[in-house]
Structures are given as structure tokens and as C-alpha cells.
Design a protein around this motif. Structure first.
Motif, PDB file in Angstrom:
ATOM      1  N   SER A   1     -13.853  -6.471   2.170  1.00 16.76           N
ATOM      2  CA  SER A   1     -15.076  -5.353   2.321  1.00 16.76           C
ATOM      3  C   SER A   1     -15.898  -5.630   3.300  1.00 16.76           C
ATOM      4  CB  SER A   1     -15.696  -5.212   0.977  1.00 16.76           C
ATOM      5  OG  SER A   1     -16.294  -6.633   0.650  1.00 16.76           O
TER       6      SER A   1
ATOM      7  N   ASN B   1      -6.008   0.042  -7.765  1.00 20.12           N
ATOM      8  CA  ASN B   1      -6.756   0.810  -6.806  1.00 20.12           C
ATOM      9  C   ASN B   1      -7.820  -0.253  -6.131  1.00 20.12           C
ATOM     10  OD1 ASN B   1      -5.283   3.079  -7.344  1.00 20.12           O
ATOM     11  ND2 ASN B   1      -6.934   4.338  -7.756  1.00 20.12           N
ATOM     12  N   VAL B   2      -7.883  -0.066  -4.993  1.00 21.56           N
ATOM     13  CA  VAL B   2      -9.026  -0.939  -4.130  1.00 21.56           C
ATOM     14  C   VAL B   2      -9.773   0.526  -3.384  1.00 21.56           C
ATOM     15  CG1 VAL B   2      -9.755  -2.497  -2.357  1.00 21.56           C
ATOM     16  CG2 VAL B   2      -7.824  -2.903  -4.169  1.00 21.56           C
TER      17      VAL B   2
ATOM     18  N   GLY C   1      -6.871  -6.727  -7.637  1.00 24.88           N
ATOM     19  CA  GLY C   1      -7.699  -5.601  -6.995  1.00 24.88           C
ATOM     20  C   GLY C   1      -8.994  -6.112  -6.401  1.00 24.88           C
ATOM     21  N   TYR C   2      -9.762  -6.722  -7.487  1.00 24.55           N
ATOM     22  CA  TYR C   2     -10.855  -7.463  -6.895  1.00 24.55           C
ATOM     23  C   TYR C   2     -10.857  -8.397  -5.946  1.00 24.55           C
ATOM     24  CZ  TYR C   2     -15.093 -10.224  -7.596  1.00 24.55           C
ATOM     25  OH  TYR C   2     -16.272 -10.956  -7.185  1.00 24.55           O
TER      26      TYR C   2
ATOM     27  N   ASN D   1      -9.476   1.243   5.541  1.00 25.86           N
ATOM     28  CA  ASN D   1     -10.523   2.061   4.641  1.00 25.86           C
ATOM     29  C   ASN D   1     -11.574   2.572   5.398  1.00 25.86           C
ATOM     30  OD1 ASN D   1      -9.048   1.456   2.359  1.00 25.86           O
ATOM     31  ND2 ASN D   1     -10.668  -0.067   1.475  1.00 25.86           N
TER      32      ASN D   1
ATOM     33  N   THR E   1      -7.686   3.363  -2.160  1.00 26.70           N
ATOM     34  CA  THR E   1      -6.593   2.908  -1.511  1.00 26.70           C
ATOM     35  C   THR E   1      -5.528   2.472  -2.891  1.00 26.70           C
ATOM     36  OG1 THR E   1      -7.437   1.934   0.288  1.00 26.70           O
ATOM     37  CG2 THR E   1      -5.167   1.302  -0.308  1.00 26.70           C
TER      38      THR E   1
ATOM     39  N   VAL F   1      -8.503  -8.388  -3.423  1.00 30.97           N
ATOM     40  CA  VAL F   1      -8.273  -7.979  -2.075  1.00 30.97           C
ATOM     41  C   VAL F   1      -9.742  -7.055  -1.660  1.00 30.97           C
ATOM     42  CG1 VAL F   1      -7.202  -5.895  -1.081  1.00 30.97           C
ATOM     43  CG2 VAL F   1      -6.071  -7.446  -2.604  1.00 30.97           C
ATOM     44  N   SER F   2     -10.252  -6.423  -2.537  1.00 26.20           N
ATOM     45  CA  SER F   2     -11.799  -5.771  -2.379  1.00 26.20           C
ATOM     46  C   SER F   2     -12.789  -6.914  -1.631  1.00 26.20           C
ATOM     47  CB  SER F   2     -12.336  -5.167  -3.578  1.00 26.20           C
ATOM     48  OG  SER F   2     -13.389  -4.519  -3.295  1.00 26.20           O
ATOM     49  N   GLN F   3     -12.878  -7.927  -2.274  1.00 28.54           N
ATOM     50  CA  GLN F   3     -13.595  -8.962  -1.842  1.00 28.54           C
ATOM     51  C   GLN F   3     -13.494  -9.340  -0.423  1.00 28.54           C
ATOM     52  OE1 GLN F   3     -16.680 -10.296  -3.394  1.00 28.54           O
ATOM     53  NE2 GLN F   3     -16.477  -8.289  -4.262  1.00 28.54           N
TER      54      GLN F   3
ATOM     55  N   ARG G   1       1.067  -0.944   0.006  1.00 30.11           N
ATOM     56  CA  ARG G   1       0.203  -0.026   0.138  1.00 30.11           C
ATOM     57  C   ARG G   1       0.889   1.192  -0.046  1.00 30.11           C
ATOM     58  NH1 ARG G   1      -5.063   0.014   4.179  1.00 30.11           N
ATOM     59  NH2 ARG G   1      -5.065   2.082   3.340  1.00 30.11           N
TER      60      ARG G   1
END
Length: 248
Positions: A177, A138-139, A169-170, A246, A142, A172-174, A65
């Protein structure tokens, strides 16, 4: 991000690129989907990154990051199977490159494979190339970078590299979140989140009090509550916690 900041004594030998039409499969898309589904069910970023690393033909991965690179320690590393000392050493160079690049340059680098050399003093396994590939992604708000190390003379696919960055990215987001929403709803009130946001913007208690229309003492009470709930001791630590999770 342009990662050409690494000092080069000789011109780097760029990894060979290939068209997916010609093959050289490492992990099929069907196998990748299965592995990523398992990683998603387990909410495991390392499992997902390991699958993507194998898919693109890499040996080691490092997800960082950028907003935390200049913090002390290795908090900027989200997940990695790089040797510890190598992660610590590369962090200094990444921080320098991030500071020197403009926001426009960072946007242009989004999901574009960039190649650079590891520092000469980095202790690298013999079978790996000293040249690494960096993918910026990007997430939410971030910005992260996925750094990949490949075997010597590996043949790379530009399409697979971009696909890997997008899927990273997908994943990490999943994986984060749901947990982040639960943490935010359970731990911090809306007013505490507002105060946290404004101190992250560099506002003083007096300024936040004026913005929110409440007293300075009340603002300080909210901030104290935030630091107690996040187990932080200073406003800077609370801001770092908020960025990592986040919350701002």
C-alpha cells in the motif's frame, strides 16, 4: 472459487482436519506474530507467506492474482516457492476455473478452504500430497488465491486455514500500500489516472474525451504519457500494469 475443476481419476483423499484444542502445533501464534512483524518491517510478501505456510502446516505456497491469470507469462503469480513448471501448469487450470465460475460462486468461496488435485503430469516432490488447498481472498479490488501444498496425511485445522487466508490478505495489503501510493502520487497525475481508468473500462479516446470534456488529442497525449511513465508499449500493457499496481 470452486476448484473442483481438476480431473480426478479416483476420489481424492481429503486431508484430515483437527480441532486446535488437540494441538499439533507447527508455529505458535506468538512465533507467527514475531515473524509477520519482521516481514512487515521488511515489506516482504515472501517472508510473510513463508511464516503463514509454516503456521498452517503446509510445505509450499503459491499466491496468484486472478485478474492476471490469462496474461502471457507468469505475471499472475505474486509470490511462490512452488517449482516453476508446476506454477506454469496450474495457471491454465486456474484460468479455466475462474472463467467458468460465476461472480456469486466466487464470493461464496471467499476465505473458504477448497481442495483439488494437481494435474497428473505435474512433477511433485515425493513427500507432498497431490491434493492442494485453495483460499480465495481480496486485497482492495484485487482478487487473489493462496494455494497450499501439504505433506502426505497432514492434519489440518479449518480455523487456521481461514486465519491464514485472512492474514495473507492483510500482509499483502500492508506490504504494497505505501509503495503504491508513492508510485501513484509521483509517477501519474490525476488526469492521467482518470484516462488510465477509462481505458481499463474499455473506452475509446473519443469516449473518454466526451466523458472528461477535453479534446481527443489531449486524451491521446495523456495516454502516451502514461505508457511512457509505466514503460508500456500498448494500451493493453498499460492496463495490465495498472491492475498489477492497484491504480484502477
Amino acid at each position: 472459487m470452486d476448484v473442483s475443476f481438476v480431473k480426478e481419476t479416483t476420489a481424492p483423499r481429503r486431508p484430515l482436519l483437527y480441532d486446535d484444542q488437540r494441538g499439533l502445533e507447527n508455529l505458535t501464534r506468538e512465533q507467527l506474530v514475531t515473524r509477520l512483524a519482521r516481514a512487515s518491517a521488511a515489506e516482504s510478501i515472501p517472508m510473510a507467506l513463508s511464516a503463514l505456510t509454516e503456521y498452517v502446516g503446509a510445505s509450499l505456497y503459491l499466491l496468484v492474482r486472478y485478474d492476471l491469470i490469462q496474461e502471457q507469462g507468469l505475471d499472475f503469480a505474486v509470490s511462490s516457492n512452488w517449482p516453476f513448471d508446476m506454477v506454469r501448469r496450474i495457471g491454465q487450470d486456474l484460468a479455466l476455473a475462474h472463467v467458468k465460475s460465476s461472480e456469486f460462486e466466487r464470493c461464496l468461496a471467499f476465505l473458504q478452504p477448497r481442495f483439488a488435485l494437481l494435474p497428473d503430469e505435474a512433477d511433485l516432490p515425493e513427500h507432498l500430497s497431490r491434493q492442494y488447498c485453495s483460499l480465495t481472498l481480496n486485497v482492495g479490488r484485487t482478487r487473489l488465491a493462496l494455494l497450499l501444498l501439504f505433506p502426505d496425511d497432514v492434519v489440518l485445522s479449518p480455523e487456521r486455514l481461514r486465519e491464514t487466508g485472512l492474514l495473507a490478505g492483510y500482509c499483502v495489503s500492508q506490504s504494497v500500500s505505501t509503495r503504491q501510493r508513492a508510485d501513484r502520487e509521483f509517477e501519474l497525475t490525476e488526469r492521467e489516472l482518470e484516462c488510465l481508468y477509462w481505458i481499463a473500462e474499455g473506452k475509446t479516446s473519443d469516449e473518454i474525451a466526451m466523458i472528461l470534456g477535453i479534446s481527443r488529442n489531449t486524451i491521446n497525449n495523456y495516454i502516451t504519457s502514461v505508457m511512457r511513465k509505466t514503460a508500456t508499449k500498448t494500451r493493453s500493457e498499460a492496463i495490465a500494469y495498472a491492475v498489477r499496481n492497484n491504480l484502477v
